[in-house]
Design a protein around this motif. Sequence first.
Motif, short mmCIF file in Angstrom:
data_model
loop_
_atom_site.label_atom_id
_atom_site.label_comp_id
_atom_site.label_asym_id
_atom_site.label_seq_id
_atom_site.Cartn_x
_atom_site.Cartn_y
_atom_site.Cartn_z
N GLN A 133 10.11 91.20 17.21
CA GLN A 133 11.51 91.29 16.79
C GLN A 133 11.66 91.20 15.29
O GLN A 133 10.75 90.77 14.58
CB GLN A 133 12.33 90.16 17.43
N LEU A 134 12.81 91.64 14.81
CA LEU A 134 13.25 91.37 13.44
C LEU A 134 14.76 91.47 13.39
O LEU A 134 15.37 92.16 14.23
CB LEU A 134 12.59 92.28 12.41
N LEU A 135 15.36 90.79 12.44
CA LEU A 135 16.81 90.86 12.21
C LEU A 135 17.07 91.50 10.86
O LEU A 135 16.35 91.23 9.89
CB LEU A 135 17.43 89.46 12.23
N ILE A 136 18.10 92.34 10.80
CA ILE A 136 18.57 92.90 9.53
C ILE A 136 19.95 92.31 9.29
O ILE A 136 20.94 92.70 9.90
CB ILE A 136 18.67 94.44 9.58
N LEU A 137 20.01 91.32 8.40
CA LEU A 137 21.27 90.65 8.11
C LEU A 137 22.13 91.51 7.19
O LEU A 137 21.62 92.06 6.21
CB LEU A 137 21.03 89.28 7.47
N PRO A 138 23.43 91.64 7.47
CA PRO A 138 24.32 92.46 6.64
C PRO A 138 24.77 91.70 5.40
O PRO A 138 25.75 90.96 5.43
CB PRO A 138 25.50 92.74 7.59
N LEU A 139 24.05 91.88 4.29
CA LEU A 139 24.30 91.13 3.07
C LEU A 139 24.58 92.09 1.91
O LEU A 139 24.88 93.25 2.13
CB LEU A 139 23.10 90.22 2.77
N MET A 173 23.18 95.47 1.32
CA MET A 173 21.76 95.12 1.39
C MET A 173 21.40 94.64 2.79
O MET A 173 22.16 93.89 3.41
CB MET A 173 21.46 94.04 0.34
N GLY A 174 20.26 95.08 3.26
CA GLY A 174 19.74 94.58 4.53
C GLY A 174 18.76 93.46 4.27
O GLY A 174 17.72 93.67 3.64
N GLY A 175 19.07 92.27 4.74
CA GLY A 175 18.16 91.14 4.59
C GLY A 175 17.26 91.04 5.80
O GLY A 175 17.71 90.71 6.90
N ILE A 176 15.98 91.34 5.62
CA ILE A 176 15.04 91.30 6.73
C ILE A 176 14.58 89.87 6.96
O ILE A 176 14.12 89.18 6.04
CB ILE A 176 13.80 92.18 6.45
N GLY A 177 14.71 89.40 8.19
CA GLY A 177 14.30 88.03 8.49
C GLY A 177 13.85 87.86 9.92
O GLY A 177 14.06 88.73 10.78
N PHE A 178 13.18 86.74 10.18
CA PHE A 178 12.75 86.33 11.52
C PHE A 178 11.85 87.38 12.17
O PHE A 178 11.96 87.68 13.37
CB PHE A 178 13.97 86.03 12.40
N VAL A 179 10.95 87.96 11.36
CA VAL A 179 10.00 88.95 11.87
C VAL A 179 8.90 88.22 12.63
O VAL A 179 8.26 87.31 12.09
CB VAL A 179 9.39 89.77 10.71
N ALA A 180 8.68 88.61 13.88
CA ALA A 180 7.71 87.87 14.69
C ALA A 180 7.20 88.71 15.86
O ALA A 180 7.91 89.59 16.37
CB ALA A 180 8.35 86.58 15.22
N THR A 181 5.96 88.43 16.26
CA THR A 181 5.39 88.95 17.51
C THR A 181 4.57 87.84 18.15
O THR A 181 4.04 86.96 17.45
CB THR A 181 4.46 90.16 17.28
N TYR A 182 4.46 87.88 19.45
CA TYR A 182 3.59 86.91 20.12
C TYR A 182 2.13 87.21 19.76
O TYR A 182 1.75 88.37 19.57
CB TYR A 182 3.78 86.99 21.63
N PRO A 183 1.30 86.16 19.65
CA PRO A 183 -0.10 86.35 19.22
C PRO A 183 -0.86 87.37 20.05
O PRO A 183 -1.65 88.16 19.52
CB PRO A 183 -0.70 84.96 19.36
N GLU A 184 -0.63 87.39 21.35
CA GLU A 184 -1.39 88.29 22.22
C GLU A 184 -0.99 89.75 22.05
O GLU A 184 -1.66 90.65 22.58
CB GLU A 184 -1.25 87.86 23.69
N TYR A 185 0.09 90.00 21.29
CA TYR A 185 0.54 91.37 21.07
C TYR A 185 0.30 91.84 19.63
O TYR A 185 0.72 92.93 19.26
CB TYR A 185 2.03 91.50 21.39
N ARG A 186 -0.37 91.02 18.83
CA ARG A 186 -0.64 91.42 17.46
C ARG A 186 -1.77 92.44 17.39
O ARG A 186 -2.49 92.65 18.37
CB ARG A 186 -0.94 90.18 16.60
N GLN A 187 -1.89 93.09 16.24
CA GLN A 187 -2.88 94.14 16.02
C GLN A 187 -2.63 95.38 16.88
O GLN A 187 -3.55 96.14 17.17
CB GLN A 187 -4.30 93.61 16.29
N GLN A 188 -1.39 95.58 17.29
CA GLN A 188 -1.04 96.75 18.10
C GLN A 188 -0.01 97.64 17.39
O GLN A 188 0.56 98.55 18.00
CB GLN A 188 -0.49 96.32 19.47
#
Length: 391
Positions: A55-61, A72-87
């Motif tokens: 997931q990621l959020l684009i905050l309206p700033l 401006m788009g503030g990109i935040g809270f970028v994350a993936t579960y460990p078992e799904y990384r490198q994909q």
Amino acid sequence: MDIKMIPPEDYCQVHQLRDYCFPNKYIGARREDFQYWIEHSITLGAYDGQKVVGQLLILPLNITVHGKSYAMGGIGFVATYPEYRQQGIIKKLMTAALLKMRENGQSVSVLAPFSVSFYRHFGWELFFEKLHYSIPKMLFPNFGKQLDVIKRMSFECRDNGLYRDIKDFHNLQALTRNGGMLRNNAWWQRIERRMPDSHLAAYFNSDNVAGYIRYTIYNEIFEIHDFIAEDLLAEQAIWRFVSSHAASVTSIKGITSSDHHFGFHFKEPQFKREVVQDVMIRIVDVLSFMQQYSWQEMQEPLYVRIEDSFCAWNEHIFKINKDGNVSIVETNSIPAMHMLALPINLFSAMMIGYLSVSEAVEYAHKQLTQELIERWQLAIPTEKPAFYEYF
């Protein structure tokens, strides 16, 4: 892997992913704040079946660039579960985010990187050197005794009139400071939810706010989170207020810009400082950005070719006329000696004022005549940016 906007029925999964991937679990007011921004941002998710795995959020700033306020788009809270990384999930999310920001008219994006090289790959670049300082009691600023008009409040005991004056002053100053962000009520509410113990103190000159600070006091540390003054007199008055706490605090901590001659006018300026680079910027839509830009002196048209492997709409040659009108030139007949060519990350850092034209050209390993470098430098404002918000 399906990339799409996360619907309300899956917001609980956004909380779960954030709490798993970040070091502290949100509860109480912070969880309420995060929920607000999930609902009011572009919240993108990577789905494995019905499960949100990235997931990621684009905050309206917004951000002020040389006197102009940009969406401006503030990109935040970028994350993936460990078992799904490198994909390649984050790559897909970032690519989708760039397209969404362009569609929404957000021609600029800012983020706080966990890895500079990772986000530089996607076109973001460092643009602000933040100075953290710590002043021990023996070196507290001393600007003499003077009866200053200071009004104070806290989020717990609010003075609505004073609060309104402070918010208005903040936004007026943000419009005049390169890299400033206009704060709406939602952003102030976010600050309050995240730091409910904050105090605010404003210095008044002729019945008008001329400066303010937002601060907390914990464990004998006076920590300044906002410090905005319209001139040196206001700055000195605020320091007198801060130093008046010497009986109850042992140190003052805060942040400022490394480009600011911080402490120069202190009697004893030899205290601990640390420079941190923790924000990056990217121009999402070059044409839209340059059409709004505050161009300075130009004697003849300028040309720039942008290299941007993630935003095909930016990979053009752009012409900037003497009147500031910007257009796309559909030709490659312009001699290289008459055209600036830069990757999007260095172009972004240059246009906001963090890099000079010669620095951007050098870091890009390009060749450009000194005459053309000087013409570009005359066309671009030179004020360094300062961005203090966090998301």
